[in-house]
Write an enzyme that holds these catalytic residues in place. Structure first.
Site, PDB file in Angstrom:
ATOM      1  N   GLN A   1      -1.172   1.140  12.670  1.00 11.15           N
ATOM      2  CA  GLN A   1       0.117   0.463  12.551  1.00 11.15           C
ATOM      3  C   GLN A   1      -0.040  -0.936  13.145  1.00 11.15           C
ATOM      4  O   GLN A   1      -0.341  -1.092  14.323  1.00 11.15           O
ATOM      5  CB  GLN A   1       1.205   1.223  13.309  1.00 11.15           C
ATOM      6  CG  GLN A   1       2.581   0.590  13.182  1.00 11.15           C
ATOM      7  CD  GLN A   1       3.585   1.221  14.128  1.00 11.15           C
ATOM      8  OE1 GLN A   1       3.451   1.118  15.336  1.00 11.15           O
ATOM      9  NE2 GLN A   1       4.565   1.906  13.577  1.00 11.15           N
TER      10      GLN A   1
ATOM     11  N   TYR B   1      11.158  -5.222  16.033  1.00 13.39           N
ATOM     12  CA  TYR B   1      10.004  -6.101  16.217  1.00 13.39           C
ATOM     13  C   TYR B   1      10.110  -7.309  15.279  1.00 13.39           C
ATOM     14  O   TYR B   1      11.077  -7.459  14.534  1.00 13.39           O
ATOM     15  CB  TYR B   1       8.711  -5.317  16.017  1.00 13.39           C
ATOM     16  CG  TYR B   1       8.568  -4.182  17.006  1.00 13.39           C
ATOM     17  CD1 TYR B   1       8.535  -4.429  18.373  1.00 13.39           C
ATOM     18  CD2 TYR B   1       8.496  -2.858  16.574  1.00 13.39           C
ATOM     19  CE1 TYR B   1       8.425  -3.391  19.286  1.00 13.39           C
ATOM     20  CE2 TYR B   1       8.383  -1.817  17.485  1.00 13.39           C
ATOM     21  CZ  TYR B   1       8.350  -2.084  18.840  1.00 13.39           C
ATOM     22  OH  TYR B   1       8.252  -1.056  19.742  1.00 13.39           O
TER      23      TYR B   1
END
Length: 227
Positions: free
Chosen positions: A102, A178
């Site tokens: 990720q 994020y």
């Protein structure tokens, strides 16, 4: 003729990647990269997921740069970590599964100590950084087009390194507050240019990052998105 619904144990193809079933360990922060070091414990954890029969195990939060971390104890996809990441993917492959990294950047959603962040926190828009109140970073910096180009390249470089470390897939993180999700979110994105306003405009930069990563590695490994 009636069609049978897919089973969790049926094979699955994602781009160039063929998985033995549809059971995938999702990216959840393992807390096993103290001071950013990919530990033997982290490698063994994912190897056990593979040995247990899952088709793919996803290593959570592989930052695109040191500034992209949320916390100190998160790994960065860089040349210094490559050997340890290779050991991790080899363990997963021995268990018969695929390994996914990720890849993400925190943007202004970071809790790094002040001496561990080399620039002001970046985000879709500047101004008050509400998250940063907890760490004394009261403002965030709006990304210029040059900064966006550099960030897209960070994701590309990280994806290429993940491929070279033996990962079979990369997951681009566009959720959970994020950086890329800061472009999507009206809470963060107050821009009035072609990257703000409607959902199509707010998605433009995350989609650009995805496109560039696909162009760079999409024929070699699977590219997926958490959104």
């Amino acid at each position: 003729m009636p069609t049978h619904p897919s089973s969790a144990f049926d094979p699955l193809t994602i781009g160039p990647l063929k998985l033995r079933n549809r059971i995938i360990k999702s990216a959840t922060n393992e807390g096993m990269a103290k001071q950013g070091v990919v530990s033997r414990g982290l490698a063994n954890f994912h190897a056990r997921i593979a040995a247990g029969g899952a088709a793919m195990s996803t290593v959570a939060y592989c930052a695109t740069s040191m500034d992209g971390r949320t916390f100190v104890d998160q790994a960065t996809l860089n040349p210094e970590s490559a050997e340890d990441f290779r050991a991790l993917t080899e363990g997963v492959h021995r268990g018969g599964a695929a390994a996914c990294a990720q890849i993400t950047h925190a943007g202004c959603f970071t809790f790094l100590p002040r001496d561990q962040l080399t620039t002001s926190p970046l985000s879709a828009s500047g101004g008050l950084n509400k998250v940063g109140v907890m760490t004394g970073r009261f403002t965030k910096k709006k990304m210029s087009r040059d900064a966006m180009d550099a960030m897209a390249n960070e994701f590309v470089v990280a994806a290429k390194l993940a491929r070279d470390c033996g990962f079979d897939a990369v997951e681009i993180h566009m959720g959970h507050g994020y950086l890329l999700s800061q472009f999507v979110s009206r809470f963060y994105n107050k821009r009035w240019d072609k990257y703000g306003g409607s959902i199509d405009k707010r998605m433009a930069f995350p989609a650009e990052v995805l496109s560039k990563v696909l162009d760079a590695v999409g024929k070699d490994i699977a590219v997926i998105v958490k959104y």
